[in-house]
Design an enzyme around this catalytic site. Structure first.
Site, mmCIF file in Angstrom:
data_model
loop_
_atom_site.group_PDB
_atom_site.id
_atom_site.type_symbol
_atom_site.label_atom_id
_atom_site.label_comp_id
_atom_site.label_asym_id
_atom_site.label_seq_id
_atom_site.Cartn_x
_atom_site.Cartn_y
_atom_site.Cartn_z
ATOM 1 N N HIS A 183 0.794 -1.233 0.000
ATOM 2 C CA HIS A 183 0.000 0.000 0.000
ATOM 3 C C HIS A 183 0.826 1.282 0.000
ATOM 4 O O HIS A 183 0.254 2.369 0.109
ATOM 5 C CB HIS A 183 -0.931 0.056 1.214
ATOM 6 C CG HIS A 183 -1.998 -0.983 1.227
ATOM 7 N ND1 HIS A 183 -3.228 -0.793 0.651
ATOM 8 C CD2 HIS A 183 -2.024 -2.223 1.755
ATOM 9 C CE1 HIS A 183 -3.975 -1.876 0.838
ATOM 10 N NE2 HIS A 183 -3.256 -2.763 1.499
ATOM 11 N N LYS A 235 -8.372 14.063 4.199
ATOM 12 C CA LYS A 235 -7.488 12.894 4.218
ATOM 13 C C LYS A 235 -6.499 13.094 5.349
ATOM 14 O O LYS A 235 -6.435 14.187 5.925
ATOM 15 C CB LYS A 235 -6.749 12.748 2.891
ATOM 16 C CG LYS A 235 -6.097 14.052 2.400
ATOM 17 C CD LYS A 235 -5.412 13.905 1.053
ATOM 18 C CE LYS A 235 -6.343 13.998 -0.128
ATOM 19 N NZ LYS A 235 -6.481 12.765 -0.870
ATOM 20 N N ARG A 236 -5.702 12.060 5.700
ATOM 21 C CA ARG A 236 -4.664 12.246 6.700
ATOM 22 C C ARG A 236 -3.757 13.404 6.283
ATOM 23 O O ARG A 236 -3.543 13.661 5.096
ATOM 24 C CB ARG A 236 -3.840 10.965 6.851
ATOM 25 C CG ARG A 236 -4.556 9.872 7.612
ATOM 26 C CD ARG A 236 -4.874 10.300 9.036
ATOM 27 N NE ARG A 236 -3.681 10.326 9.835
ATOM 28 C CZ ARG A 236 -3.318 9.361 10.682
ATOM 29 N NH1 ARG A 236 -4.086 8.298 10.859
ATOM 30 N NH2 ARG A 236 -2.197 9.459 11.372
ATOM 31 N N LYS A 239 0.917 14.460 0.726
ATOM 32 C CA LYS A 239 -0.430 14.759 0.224
ATOM 33 C C LYS A 239 -0.599 16.258 -0.072
ATOM 34 O O LYS A 239 -1.576 16.674 -0.684
ATOM 35 C CB LYS A 239 -1.480 14.292 1.225
ATOM 36 C CG LYS A 239 -1.503 12.769 1.420
ATOM 37 C CD LYS A 239 -2.518 12.354 2.480
ATOM 38 C CE LYS A 239 -2.445 10.882 2.845
ATOM 39 N NZ LYS A 239 -3.151 10.003 1.888
ATOM 40 N N THR A 297 -8.516 6.540 -2.108
ATOM 41 C CA THR A 297 -9.883 6.043 -2.259
ATOM 42 C C THR A 297 -10.862 7.190 -2.018
ATOM 43 O O THR A 297 -11.981 7.160 -2.530
ATOM 44 C CB THR A 297 -10.174 4.876 -1.285
ATOM 45 O OG1 THR A 297 -9.675 5.234 0.008
ATOM 46 C CG2 THR A 297 -9.516 3.596 -1.750
ATOM 47 N N LYS A 306 -14.486 8.297 -3.782
ATOM 48 C CA LYS A 306 -15.713 8.654 -3.056
ATOM 49 C C LYS A 306 -16.214 10.019 -3.509
ATOM 50 O O LYS A 306 -17.420 10.219 -3.745
ATOM 51 C CB LYS A 306 -15.453 8.659 -1.543
ATOM 52 C CG LYS A 306 -15.175 7.280 -0.986
ATOM 53 C CD LYS A 306 -14.510 7.302 0.391
ATOM 54 C CE LYS A 306 -13.883 5.933 0.662
ATOM 55 N NZ LYS A 306 -12.968 5.923 1.807
HETATM 56 C C1 26V Z 1 2.329 5.284 6.646
HETATM 57 C C2 26V Z 1 3.360 6.063 7.080
HETATM 58 C C3 26V Z 1 3.864 5.840 8.436
HETATM 59 C C4 26V Z 1 5.173 6.515 8.650
HETATM 60 C C5 26V Z 1 5.189 7.894 8.084
HETATM 61 C C6 26V Z 1 4.986 7.888 6.628
HETATM 62 C C7 26V Z 1 3.862 7.032 6.233
HETATM 63 C C8 26V Z 1 3.327 7.193 4.991
HETATM 64 C C9 26V Z 1 2.286 6.427 4.585
HETATM 65 C C10 26V Z 1 1.799 5.460 5.405
HETATM 66 C C11 26V Z 1 0.651 4.650 4.924
HETATM 67 C C12 26V Z 1 1.026 3.238 4.725
HETATM 68 C C13 26V Z 1 -0.034 2.375 4.168
HETATM 69 C C14 26V Z 1 -1.297 3.041 3.727
HETATM 70 O O1 26V Z 1 -2.130 3.375 4.517
HETATM 71 N N1 26V Z 1 -1.451 3.213 2.427
HETATM 72 C C15 26V Z 1 -2.640 3.748 1.826
HETATM 73 O O2 26V Z 1 -3.433 2.652 1.386
HETATM 74 C C16 26V Z 1 -4.622 3.049 0.727
HETATM 75 C C17 26V Z 1 -5.397 1.800 0.418
HETATM 76 O O3 26V Z 1 -4.699 1.029 -0.505
HETATM 77 C C18 26V Z 1 -4.287 3.847 -0.515
HETATM 78 O O4 26V Z 1 -5.479 4.264 -1.133
HETATM 79 C C19 26V Z 1 -3.442 5.058 -0.149
HETATM 80 O O5 26V Z 1 -3.022 5.733 -1.312
HETATM 81 C C20 26V Z 1 -2.236 4.617 0.653
HETATM 82 O O6 26V Z 1 -1.503 5.727 1.144
#
Ligand code: 26V
Length: 855
Positions: free
Chosen positions: A390, A581-582, A587, A689, A693
C-alpha cells in the site's frame, strides 16, 4: 440468467412472523405501501429490547437507550442470514478467503445494516409513529474507528463486498479497546484525546469466549534429535496470552450473503501468568495480567517510525497467531489433516506487511507441530498467502530489528533465516556473480543494526503480490521491487482499489441516490456500472436541475453541520473545495494553503476578475509524533482566522477545518463537495480512495497524475477533471536534476509574497516564527515533495476551475458524467478480481453473475 431482482427477497424474521412484506425495497417503496404488520412487529421488537435488555420504559429511555434497542432489533434481522451463509459455506466445503488486517475502519453500522437488510423504511415509519427521530438516534452510535485511514477503510469496504457478493470468507483483526484517537483543536492546534467506543458496549458484536487460542512469546528453541538423524525444533516459550474472538456480522446488501470480521481481544492466561509465573506475588501477577491484556488496548497511529515499538510488534504476532490457529482449526474440522489441501481451501490475504509474520507462523505450525518437511510446508504456505502493498514511501516500510525477533519470536527468526538462506541460494543460482543483488534482496538488512525486511519476506513467501493502482504497481515493478520483479516476472500484479457504493453513495448521499433510483435500474448499488444509464441525462436540463438540487441539499446539510458543530457560517452557493485525508507532507495540504493565500492576496489587491466565491474545506488527522503535519494543521487554522475575519474578502473566500475527520464526518462532507483536491506529488499516493468517493458523489477532481486519479481520468474523461503538475517521471527527473526551490520562488513574485507572509508571521503576529520551519523546509530543506515546482501550475489550474464553475450548466454536465462513469471503482469489481485470479474463490450471489461490460 438470474439477477438480483428475479430473486425473492430473503424473508426477514419480521416478515416471516407476520406474513408481511418480504420483498420491501426501501429505495422505491411508497410509504403508504408499507405493511402495517411489519411496522407493528418492528415496534414490538424495539420495545421488547428496551424492556428486557435495558430495563427501561419508553418514557425513561434516553436517545442512547433507543439506539441500543434499535441496534439489537436490527441485529436480530441480520443474524439469520449471517448464520445461514456461514452454514452454507461450511456445507459446500468451498474455499474461503481470510483477509488479515491490523485495521478495519468500519464507522457506524446502524444505517448500513438497516439498508442492507432492506428495513430502513419500516424503521423510519415505526420511529415516526413513536415520535422518535432516526437522525438523532443514529448520532448516538460511536464510530468503530479501528483504522488510520485508507488502508483500514479499504479492508472494511472489501468485507462489505465479500458479504454482498456471497464470497465465503471474513476479515481478521484486533478488537482494539481504543480506536483511532479523537482530534480536538485547541488554539488552532491538534490535541489527541483517547477514543472510547466501547464505554456502553458494542451491540453489534458477538463475544465468543469459547473461541480462544493461546499466543506465546519469548523463551528459547531446543533442537531434538530422534537418534535416527532426524532433527526437530521445540520452542520453549516464556509468556502466554489468550486471544478471544469477537465477531462482527457484516450483512450483504439485499439480504443474501453475509460476512464477518473476527476481532481478537487479549486476555491474561490464568494458569501461566497468575500461578506458575508469579507464585506468591499477587499484585505482581495482576500487573503481569494487565500487561498482557494491554496487547489489544490501542490502535497505533501511522507514525513516522515503527522502530522500537515493541507493543506494535507484539500486536502483529498476537492477531496473526490467533488467526492462523483459527484458520487451521477450521480447516481441520472441515477437511481433516491432509495439509496439502490447505491451498485449495483457504486463501490468506496480507493487508500490507503488518501480518507478514503469518508466513513463518504457518511454516512453524506445519513443520514443528504437524511434522511436515520443509519443502512441502513451503509449497503449501506459498499457495496460501498473497500480499498487498500500500505504499512506496521508504519510511513507511516495516523493518523489525533482528534483536526483537530473538527476544520475542526466536523460532520464527530461525525460520526466516532458513527462508532467506534458500531464497538467496536460488538467487545466486539464477543470477550468478551479483553479490550486490544478494545484498539488495536479502530478507535481512545488514546496514546499521540488522533488521528483517518484512516486505521482502512478504514477497518471497507469497504466490502473488499486488499494488493498488496501475501507476503504483508499475512503480513497484520498476522501483521498490524491481529486483524481485526480475526474479519473479509474473508475481506482481495490479488490483486498483475500489469503494463500496452502498455506504459511499446509497447511504451517504440520499438525495442523489433517490434521484438515481428514479432514472436507473434499481440494482445500481450492486452493479455500479448501471450508472452509465445517466450519461444521456447529462444533456437533459430538467435532470441537471434535479442533480443540482441534490447537491445543494447536501451542501446545506454540511452547512448546518458546520454551523452546529463549529459555529462557522458558510454560503452553500459558494464552490465547496474539499481536501479531506490524513495530513501528510506528500499529500500536500500545504500546497492547497499556498493557493488559498495566493487567492487571498489577489482579493486584497482587488484582483477579483474571474474569481468565484469559494469555501475551502479541510479535514484530517496528523500522527501524534509528526511535527510538520501538526504545524500544517496549525497554519490552516491561522490562515482561516485571518481570511475569514477580513471584511474585504470574506464574501469571496472562507476556510473551514472540520475537526476529528472520521467515517461519519466523511459521509457528510463528501456528498457536499464540488471540487475534490487530489494533489499528492506524482508517484507518492499509492491509490487513494477518497478520490473515488468524491467523484462518485459528483465532485470534479483537481489533481496530479498520481495513484487512481489516472484511472479515474481515463473513465470520466480528461475534459471532466483538472490535471496539473509534474508527472511521476518528471518528479524523478526534477529531484535528480538539481531542483532549486529558491530559484523557483525568485522567479514568481506571487509565490515569494505568500512564502514571506507565512515565514514573516503574517498569520501568527503573536509568534512570528511559528510557521518558519514549514517554509524553510521548502526553501532550504530541498522541498522533497516539490510544492514549489507545482505551485504555478496548480494556481493556474485553480483559475480554470473558477472559469468552469461560472458555466453552471457545463459544470453540472461534467459532474453527472463523472458519476455515470465511476462504475469501475466499485469494490465489488475489485474484490471479484482478487477472488478470481488471486484467491481462487467463487461468488455465490446471483446478481454478480451479471456484471455488465467489465467482466
Ligand atoms: C504510513 C506512514 C507511516 C510513517 C510515516 C509515513 C507514512 C506514509 C504512509 C503510510 C501509509 C502506509 C499504508 C497506507 O495506509 N497506504 C494507503 O493505502 C490506501 C489503500 O490502498 C491507498 O489508497 C493510499 O493511497 C495509501 O496511502
Amino acid at each position: 440468467m438470474q439477477t438480483y431482482r428475479d430473486q425473492p427477497h430473503r424473508d426477514h424474521p419480521v416478515a416471516a412472523e407476520e406474513g408481511g412484506i418480504s420483498g420491501a425495497d426501501w429505495m422505491t417503496v411508497d410509504w403508504s405501501q408499507l405493511n402495517r404488520g411489519d411496522i407493528d412487529v418492528f415496534k414490538r421488537r424495539l420495545y421488547a429490547h428496551l424492556k428486557h435488555r435495558l430495563a427501561r420504559s419508553a418514557e425513561e429511555a434516553s436517545l442512547h437507550d433507543w439506539y441500543t434497542a434499535l441496534a439489537h432489533t436490527t441485529r436480530d434481522l441480520l443474524v439469520e442470514t449471517w448464520t445461514d451463509s456461514q452454514r452454507a459455506a461450511a456445507s459446500a466445503d468451498a474455499k474461503r478467503v481470510c483477509y488479515l488486517s491490523l485495521e478495519f475502519l468500519i464507522g457506524r453500522s446502524l444505517e448500513s445494516n438497516l439498508l442492507a437488510v432492506g428495513m430502513m423504511d419500516i424503521c423510519h415509519a415505526a420511529l415516526a409513529e413513536m415520535g422518535l427521530d432516526f437522525g438523532a438516534i443514529r448520532e448516538q452510535e460511536p464510530e468503530a474507528a479501528l483504522g488510520n485511514g485508507g488502508l483500514g477503510r479499504l479492508a472494511a469496504c472489501f468485507v462489505d463486498s465479500l458479504a454482498t457478493l456471497g464470497i465465503p470468507g471474513e476479515g481478521y483483526g484486533i478488537h482494539y479497546h481504543h480506536g483511532m484517537f479523537r482530534q480536538r483543536i485547541e488554539d488552532g492546534r491538534q490535541v489527541e484525546v483517547p477514543e472510547n467506543w466501547l464505554t456502553y458496549g458494542n451491540p453489534w458484536e458477538f463475544k465468543r469466549p469459547d473461541v480462544c487460542y493461546p499466543v506465546r512469546y519469548g523463551g528459547r528453541v531446543e533442537m531434538v534429535d530422534d537418534g535416527e538423524g532426524h532433527q526437530s525444533f521445540v520452542w520453549i516459550h516464556a509468556e502466554e496470552v489468550l486471544a478471544i474472538a469477537n465477531d462482527l456480522p457484516v450483512p450483504g446488501y439485499g439480504g443474501f450473503g453475509a460476512s464477518s470480521i473476527r476481532l481478537w481481544s487479549a486476555r491474561a492466561s490464568q494458569e501461566f501468568d497468575l500461578q506458575d509465573f508469579n507464585r506468591g506475588d499477587y499484585i505482581g501477577s495482576v500487573m503481569a495480567a494487565m500487561e498482557s491484556e494491554s496487547l489489544s488496548k490501542v490502535l497505533y497511529p501511522d507514525d513516522s517510525t515503527e522502530q522500537g515499538k515493541v507493543l506494535r510488534f507484539r500486536q502483529e504476532y498476537f492477531f496473526v497467531a490467533a488467526s492462523v490457529a483459527d484458520i487451521l482449526h477450521q480447516f481441520r474440522a472441515q477437511s481433516g489433516a491432509d495439509w496439502s489441501l490447505l491451498p485449495e481451501k483457504v486463501a490468506i490475504q496480507l493487508n500490507d506487511t503488518h501480518p507478514t509474520i503469518a508466513i513463518p507462523e504457518l511454516m512453524r505450525l506445519l513443520i514443528d507441530e504437524q511434522g511436515l518437511g520443509w519443502d512441502e510446508a513451503w509449497e503449501i504456505s506459498r499457495g496460501v498467502f498473497a500480499y498487498t502493498n500500500h505504499t512506496l514511501l521508504p519510511e513507511a516500510l516495516e523493518c523489525w530489528p533482528v534483536a526483537l525477533f530473538e527476544r520475542l519470536l526466536p523460532r520464527h527468526l530461525q525460520i526466516i533465516y532458513e527462508i532467506n538462506r534458500r531464497f538467496l541460494d536460488q538467487v545466486r543460482a539464477q543470477v550468478p556473480d551479483d553479490a550486490d543483488l544478494v545484498r539488495r534482496v536479502s530478507l535481512i538488512d545488514e546496514n546499521g543494526g540488522r533488521r528483517v525486511r518484512m516486505a521482502h519476506l512478504a514477497v518471497v513467501g507469497s504466490h502473488c503480490v499486488n499494488g493498488v493502482a496501475r501507476i503504483h504497481t508499475d512503480l513497484m515493478k520498476s522501483g521498490l521491487f524491481a529486483d524481485f520483479h526480475r526474479l519473479y516476472p509474473d508475481k506482481i500484479v495490479n488490483r486498483t482499489n475500489g469503494i463500496t457504493p452502498r455506504r459511499w453513495l446509497n447511504q451517504a448521499n440520499r438525495p442523489l441516490a433517490r434521484l438515481i433510483s428514479r432514472h436507473v435500474d434499481e440494482d445500481w448499488p450492486v452493479n455500479l456500472d448501471l450508472l452509465r444509464a445517466l450519461l444521456p441525462l447529462a444533456e437533459d436540463a430538467g435532470f441537471a436541475e434535479e442533480f443540482r438540487r441534490a447537491k445543494t441539499a447536501n451542501k446545506e446539510r454540511f452547512t448546518s453541520f458546520s454551523g452546529r458543530t463549529l459555529g462557522v457560517w458558510i454560503d452553500p452557493g459558494s464552490l465547496f473545495d474539499v481536501q479531506v485525508k490524513r495530513i501528510h507532507e506528500y499529500k500536500r495540504q500545504l500546497l492547497n494553503v499556498l493557493h488559498v493565500i495566493t487567492r487571498y492576496n489577489r482579493l486584497r489587491h482587488g484582483l477579483t476578475a474571474g474569481m468565484v466565491p469559494r469555501t475551502v474545506i479541510f479535514a484530517g488527522k496528523a500522527a501524534p509524533g509528526y511535527a510538520a503535519a501538526k504545524m500544517i494543521i496549525r497554519l490552516i487554522h491561522a490562515v482561516a482566522g485571518v481570511v475569514n475575519g477580513d471584511p474585504r474578502t470574506r464574501d469571496w473566500l472562507r476556510v473551514v477545518f472540520v475537526p476529528n475527520y472520521n467515517v461519519s464526518s466523511a459521509e457528510v462532507i463528501i456528498p457536499a463537495a464540488d471540487l475534490s483536491e487530489q494533489i499528492s506529488t506524482a508517484g507518492t499516493e499509492a491509490s487513494g480512495t477518497g478520490n473515488m468517493k468524491l467523484a462518485l458523489n459528483g465532485a470534479l477532481t483537481i489533481g496530479t497524475r498520481d495513484g487512481a486519479n489516472i484511472e479515474i481520468a481515463e473513465e470520466v474523461g480528461e475534459e471532466n477533471l483538472f490535471f496539473f503538475g509534474l508527472t511521476a517521471e518528471e518528479v524523478a527527473a526534477c529531484r535528480s536534476g538539481g531542483y532549486d526551490p529558491m530559484a523557483v520562488m525568485h522567479a514568481n513574485p506571487e509565490l515569494a509574497e505568500v512564502l514571506n507572509m507565512i515565514r514573516g508571521g503574517y498569520f501568527s503576529p503573536g509568534e512570528p516564527e511559528a510557521f518558519r520551519p514549514l517554509v524553510d523546509a521548502l526553501l532550504y530543506g530541498g522541498d522533497h515533495y516539490l510544492l514549489l515546482a507545482d505551485y504555478a501550475a496548480y494556481v493556474a489550474t485553480q483559475g480554470l476551475v473558477d472559469a468552469a464553475w461560472q458555466d453552471a450548466a457545463g459544470w453540472t454536465r461534467s459532474a453527472i458524467t463523472t458519476v455515470a462513469r465511476m462504475g469501475k471503482f466499485s469494490a465489488d469489481l475489485t474484490v471479484l478480481d482478487y477472488a478470481r485470479d488471486i484467491w481462487g474463490v467463487k461468488a455465490t450471489a446471483p446478481v454478480m453473475q451479471d456484471l455488465g461490460p467489465y467482466r
